[in-house]
Design a protein around this motif. Structure first.
Motif, PDB file in Angstrom:
ATOM      1  N   TRP A  82       0.813  -1.218   0.000  1.00 37.92           N
ATOM      2  CA  TRP A  82       0.000   0.000   0.000  1.00 37.92           C
ATOM      3  C   TRP A  82       0.850   1.272   0.000  1.00 37.92           C
ATOM      4  N   LEU A  83       2.138   1.154   0.272  1.00 38.84           N
ATOM      5  CA  LEU A  83       2.979   2.323   0.484  1.00 38.84           C
ATOM      6  C   LEU A  83       3.622   2.810  -0.811  1.00 38.84           C
ATOM      7  N   THR A  84       3.721   4.118  -0.946  1.00 41.97           N
ATOM      8  CA  THR A  84       4.352   4.757  -2.090  1.00 41.97           C
ATOM      9  C   THR A  84       5.486   5.651  -1.589  1.00 41.97           C
ATOM     10  N   PRO A  85       6.349   6.144  -2.489  1.00 43.73           N
ATOM     11  CA  PRO A  85       7.491   6.950  -2.030  1.00 43.73           C
ATOM     12  C   PRO A  85       7.117   8.157  -1.184  1.00 43.73           C
ATOM     13  N   GLY A  86       5.916   8.703  -1.322  1.00 42.49           N
ATOM     14  CA  GLY A  86       5.539   9.874  -0.532  1.00 42.49           C
ATOM     15  C   GLY A  86       5.046   9.579   0.862  1.00 42.49           C
TER      16      GLY A  86
END
Length: 305
Positions: A207-211
């Motif tokens: 679920w995680l993205t670079p931001g």
């Protein structure tokens, strides 16, 4: 010797002074002396803890903590605590209910880390968990980052709604909503703050993205965890203390079984606060297990007001 109730502690502690004291204490972390905390197994999956610490001025304090995950069914907090502070002459100078102290210092430490690790322009905070700590996490984070929106997710929707209502009172002017589905809520948030008693992962690395910035404060034993190994693998990881995390941070210890290593910890909180870490392109993760120096620092602050 002064004796303080939780209400006294809440009245005496102000966020600005609390942030300043904790920041300064972490930047002088090497001047504190604290052995490993003593942990005793408690009934129904709980823990009893004793956390002693001394500082460079000769002040000494001990916190006693009961962590009982089933307490919400009794209408009691999961975490309850007491603190005793001695001055450099060995005189007991302060005895304080430390449940509020623990909530506020835990939330403040995470908020200090989030200020350094969250992506610029972060505007939405997701609070995962509906225990007594959750509103304090939201309030502390909002004192460090100018969020426009707060989301709340919990397994029990009615408890999530009650938590959201409590946050609205503390943070008037912010949009506060209950999240229905956790994965979607993580996708909509910039900062995800977890304060649960989970023993199985809740947040997934996919679920995680670079931001994203992921804040984990609930798991403080090797058998507890709030995020899966994938979340640890994809993030730049910062901890409150390397040694404590290696023995107590269940999320990270579990990830080691999947090939992650504590050698990959980018910084501890002291290094983060002194500017030693520059945010990269990965999502960030701050793992806090709670340190005795935090309690001693705050107890001394209470003794001064």
């Amino acid at each position: 010797m002064r004796t303080l109730t939780d209400d006294d502690v809440r009245s005496a502690l102000h966020w600005a002074a609390l942030f300043d004291r904790l920041r300064g204490s972490f930047l002088r972390k090497e001047t504190y002396r604290a052995p490993d905390r003593v942990m005793i197994e408690a009934p129904q999956g709980g823990s009893f803890l004793t956390m002693p610490c001394a500082d460079e001025d000769g002040y000494f304090g001990v916190k006693q903590v009961a962590v009982l995950p089933n307490n919400p069914t009794r209408d009691l907090p999961t975490v309850q605590a007491w603190y005793t502070l001695f001055d450099s002459a060995g005189v007991p100078v302060l005895a304080a209910a430390a449940t509020m102290l623990t909530r506020m210092r835990t939330a403040a430490v995470s908020a200090l880390a989030a200020r350094e690790l969250a992506a610029p322009g972060s505007s939405t905070l997701l609070v995962v968990g509906t225990g007594a700590l959750a509103p304090w996490m939201a309030e502390a984070h909002a004192r460090q980052i100018p969020y426009r929106r707060v989301l709340v997710w919990g397994r029990d929707r009615s408890r999530a709604a009650a938590t959201a209502a409590a946050i609205r009172v503390r943070l008037p002017g912010l949009e506060v909503d209950v999240a229905e589905e956790l994965g979607e809520a993580v996708g909509a948030a910039d900062v995800v703050s977890c304060a649960t008693a989970a023993t199985e992962p809740i947040v997934r690395g996919r679920w995680l993205t670079p931001g994203h910035h992921l804040d984990l404060v609930g798991a403080f034993t090797p058998t507890m965890m709030e995020a899966d190994a994938d979340a640890v693998q994809v993030c730049d990881v910062v901890v409150d203390d390397r040694e404590a995390a290696a023995s107590e941070a269940g999320d990270l210890i579990s990830a080691c079984r999947g090939g992650w290593s504590f050698d990959r910890v980018r910084a501890d909180l002291a290094e983060l606060l002194d500017g030693s870490l520059v945010r990269g392109t990965k999502p960030t993760l701050f793992k806090s297990v709670g340190l005795a120096l935090e309690d001693l620092a705050v107890a001394r602050l209470l003794a001064e007001v």
